[in-house]
Scaffold this active site. Sequence first.
Site, PDB file in Angstrom:
ATOM      1  N   GLU A  38       5.962   3.622   4.529  1.00 53.43           N
ATOM      2  CA  GLU A  38       6.898   4.716   4.228  1.00 53.43           C
ATOM      3  C   GLU A  38       6.885   5.155   2.766  1.00 53.43           C
ATOM      4  O   GLU A  38       7.937   5.418   2.189  1.00 53.43           O
ATOM      5  CB  GLU A  38       8.334   4.289   4.609  1.00 53.43           C
ATOM      6  CG  GLU A  38       8.501   3.971   6.068  1.00 53.43           C
ATOM      7  CD  GLU A  38       9.880   3.398   6.413  1.00 53.43           C
ATOM      8  OE1 GLU A  38      10.409   3.772   7.465  1.00 53.43           O
ATOM      9  OE2 GLU A  38      10.429   2.582   5.636  1.00 53.43           O
TER      10      GLU A  38
HETATM   11  C1  TNX Z   1      11.560   0.944   9.003  1.00 57.60           C
HETATM   12  S1  TNX Z   1       9.438  -0.946   9.591  1.00 57.60           S
HETATM   13  C2  TNX Z   1      11.191   0.261   7.877  1.00 57.60           C
HETATM   14  C3  TNX Z   1      12.199  -0.478   7.127  1.00 57.60           C
HETATM   15  C4  TNX Z   1      13.570  -0.288   7.683  1.00 57.60           C
HETATM   16  C5  TNX Z   1      13.515  -0.331   9.180  1.00 57.60           C
HETATM   17  C6  TNX Z   1      14.858  -0.254   9.840  1.00 57.60           C
HETATM   18  C7  TNX Z   1       9.032  -0.603   8.217  1.00 57.60           C
HETATM   19  C8  TNX Z   1       7.714  -1.063   7.830  1.00 57.60           C
HETATM   20  N1  TNX Z   1       9.892   0.092   7.468  1.00 57.60           N
HETATM   21  O1  TNX Z   1      12.160  -0.113   5.772  1.00 57.60           O
HETATM   22  O2  TNX Z   1      14.387  -1.283   7.201  1.00 57.60           O
HETATM   23  O3  TNX Z   1      12.726   0.733   9.622  1.00 57.60           O
HETATM   24  O4  TNX Z   1      14.752  -0.462  11.206  1.00 57.60           O
END
Ligand code: TNX
Length: 524
Positions: A339
């Site tokens: 992300e």
């Molecule tokens: C996605 S899964 C994220 C996290 C968040 C999560 C909450 C991932 C690699 N990144 O930063 O905490 O969703 O469900």
Amino acid sequence: MKIAYSGWCSISILLIALLLGLAGCNSSYPPTDLSAEPLIPVPVSVTSDGNSFQLRHDVTIFVEEGNADVANAGEYLARLLFPATGFDLEVEATKRSPVKGHIYMHLDPADSELGKEGYELNISDSGLELKAAEPAGLIMGIATIRQLLPSAIESSSVQDSAWLMPTGVIRDYPEYAYRGAMLDVARHFFPVEDVKRFIDYLAMYKFNRLHLHLSDDQGWRIEIKSWPKLTEIGSKSEVGGGEGGFYTQEEYRELVAYAAQRNIMIIPEIDMPGHTNAALASYPELNCDGRATELYTGIEVGFSTLCTKKEIVYDFIGDVVRELAVMTPGKYIHIGGDESHVTPMEDYIPFIERVQKMVTDAGKTVIGWDEIANAELAPDAVVQYWAQAENAQKAIDQGRKVIMSPATHAYMDMQYDSTSRIGLHWAAYIEVDKAYDWDPASIEPSISRDDILGIEAALWTETVTNIEDIDYLVFPRLPGYGEIGWSPSDKRNWSDYARRLGAHQNRFDVLGIHYYQSPKVQWK
Ligand code: TNX
């Protein structure tokens, strides 16, 4: 009044009914049918021979002479059995084979079918023999012994029980080499004691990896001596504005050792280049504009990035990776990579390639979230699939292995249903049946068995503030992930599992676990 009149009589009838009822629940007492035991994960093979073995106060745990790991496993078993039984079992080295009436633990490297973590447990009315090809297998066998004893064995105080277990042979080994769980200690910080408890949960169900998400926008949780402000400033926040916290290097090492005793390797994650606000608030020079950000206590994602064009950023990462590598005996360092919405792809790719090199130079193997497969992967890098199958595909095309953490099934921070008191639901609602009833090798058509290193269930903690919250989201889903990782898929089915899981309720109660009483499970 009428009730009072027939007082004694009703009470005795009630007592008799109660006793009969209890005997009825516990239909197999003494336990003699090994194949009926509600073991989780379900073993590869179980043969029952219709008797029982009683653990008594005068049993000795004999361990094969000349191997410190075997002796350690023996001590671990003795420590585990002590609180509830009150038996201070002796651990004694021996050259001889099993001694009648006692426990004997040894290695048999020639039994290669057992692999690194497999074990064979041979229980007869005259003793218990546990063997493995390697020491880790003994630890896995101990997890099984524990479940074969009455639930009271989980108690922290002496219980009045006959410590009986059914006799027969169990031969057992894992389907996947990597069986992990992730705990996000960045969104909310959890003290060492809570992490140890989490490790205990993993050990019960034969997990062998604990991935600690040690940094994120909301907090930096590991002491880095060469960059002290990371914890002086960056550790002092968390979601919702609590005080945060961090692990000293000494505490981290203590966790590593605690986990290692239970055959669990700790995998530290420093998430980058995104999810870095806590570092960016601690050191202005890591930002492109040279200005420190504010500490962050919300739950948005994807807004922060290290300045990938600045050399000092790589000095910083180099130092962090080196310090982490020194305090981490396990082979992996997780570099996050998820992300990074505000890092342009043309900056993200060279950044990931350079950071991978730093990790391999420090003698460690890279793991990263599936987005890192957009870069050229280091030769032995492992990619953690969570959302985008096309990213996993890019890793497979580069000949790399994948860890399966599909958010729709393996995210323990997802609510069970819309009434769950905490949790998110952006990926799915995940009831206990949905959490269990999937297969890593078929959930994504493009990812096959050979591409998969194992599975990992993740607990993100935006909505999780304490151990009760951890318990509620983790139980009763966690045992199922343990079984998915360990047991062969043709041995697994939901209805049989739901019955076995229900039978673990007593254990949860004895351990004081604040589990979610899912309507999907056949509770006792
Ligand atoms: C996605 S899964 C994220 C996290 C968040 C999560 C909450 C991932 C690699 N990144 O930063 O905490 O969703 O469900």
